[in-house]
Design a protein around this motif. Structure first.
Motif, PDB file in Angstrom:
ATOM      1  N   UNK A  51       0.829  -1.196   0.000  1.00 44.03           N
ATOM      2  CA  UNK A  51       0.000   0.000   0.000  1.00 44.03           C
ATOM      3  C   UNK A  51       0.867   1.251   0.000  1.00 44.03           C
ATOM      4  N   UNK A  52       0.226   2.407  -0.248  1.00 43.02           N
ATOM      5  CA  UNK A  52       1.013   3.633  -0.321  1.00 43.02           C
ATOM      6  C   UNK A  52       1.752   3.906   0.989  1.00 43.02           C
ATOM      7  N   UNK A  53       1.075   3.678   2.111  1.00 43.80           N
ATOM      8  CA  UNK A  53       1.695   3.925   3.398  1.00 43.80           C
ATOM      9  C   UNK A  53       2.673   2.852   3.844  1.00 43.80           C
ATOM     10  N   UNK A  54       2.643   1.708   3.148  1.00 37.33           N
ATOM     11  CA  UNK A  54       3.563   0.628   3.485  1.00 37.33           C
ATOM     12  C   UNK A  54       3.055  -0.314   4.563  1.00 37.33           C
ATOM     13  N   UNK A  55       1.872  -0.035   5.104  1.00 38.51           N
ATOM     14  CA  UNK A  55       1.382  -0.863   6.202  1.00 38.51           C
ATOM     15  C   UNK A  55       0.724  -2.151   5.777  1.00 38.51           C
ATOM     16  N   UNK A  56       0.346  -2.244   4.523  1.00 40.01           N
ATOM     17  CA  UNK A  56      -0.293  -3.466   4.020  1.00 40.01           C
ATOM     18  C   UNK A  56       0.561  -4.049   2.898  1.00 40.01           C
ATOM     19  N   UNK A  73       8.861   6.406   0.597  1.00 42.92           N
ATOM     20  CA  UNK A  73       8.158   7.439  -0.156  1.00 42.92           C
ATOM     21  C   UNK A  73       8.970   8.731  -0.250  1.00 42.92           C
ATOM     22  N   UNK A  74       9.818   8.987   0.701  1.00 49.96           N
ATOM     23  CA  UNK A  74      10.671  10.172   0.626  1.00 49.96           C
ATOM     24  C   UNK A  74      11.629  10.071  -0.556  1.00 49.96           C
ATOM     25  N   UNK A  75      12.101   8.858  -0.826  1.00 52.23           N
ATOM     26  CA  UNK A  75      12.995   8.623  -1.969  1.00 52.23           C
ATOM     27  C   UNK A  75      12.217   8.182  -3.193  1.00 52.23           C
ATOM     28  N   UNK A  76      10.908   8.017  -3.049  1.00 51.93           N
ATOM     29  CA  UNK A  76      10.036   7.581  -4.139  1.00 51.93           C
ATOM     30  C   UNK A  76      10.550   6.280  -4.741  1.00 51.93           C
ATOM     31  N   UNK A  77      10.826   5.322  -3.871  1.00 48.40           N
ATOM     32  CA  UNK A  77      11.372   4.063  -4.341  1.00 48.40           C
ATOM     33  C   UNK A  77      10.665   2.892  -3.678  1.00 48.40           C
TER      34      UNK A  77
END
Length: 121
Positions: A51-56, A73-77
């Protein structure tokens, strides 16, 4: 959005590889990301999604316990860490961006060009 994968290569069974994917241009959209792979003569198959937030996170049964997916997401990677690789993991690996982190390729709007992973026995 153009996605660029990197990190593929030729390795031996049991080795590890880390694939990375990043957009080539600026984007402010919040995308879920997925990894898919395709071997010659086979259909493209789901590998992992986040997921976008990385939690799922989701994984195909064939890679559970061996692959992990993460994003910065800060590095968009987005990265796919592949451990204990097997010859059957040989494929072109694609990253994809979409609204929802699913296992269905149709849910993804943007795709990279792919990076080859070859695992020799």
């Amino acid at each position: 959005v153009q996605l660029v994968e990197s990190g593929g290569g030729l390795v031996q069974a049991g080795d590890s590889l880390r694939l990375s994917c990043a957009p080539s241009g600026r984007t402010s959209s919040r995308y879920a990301m997925g990894w898919f792979r395709q071997s010659p003569g086979k259909e493209r198959e789901f590998v992992a999604a986040i997921s976008w937030g990385g939690g799922r996170k989701w994984f195909a049964d064939s890679v559970k316990g061996r692959f992990t997916i993460s994003r910065d997401n800060a590095k968009r990677m987005v990265s796919l860490q592949m451990n204990n690789l097997k010859p059957e993991d040989t494929a072109v690996y694609y990253c994809a961006a979409g609204g929802n982190p699913t296992s269905w390729s149709g849910d993804y709007d943007y795709w990279g060009q792919g990076t080859q992973v070859t695992v020799s026995s």
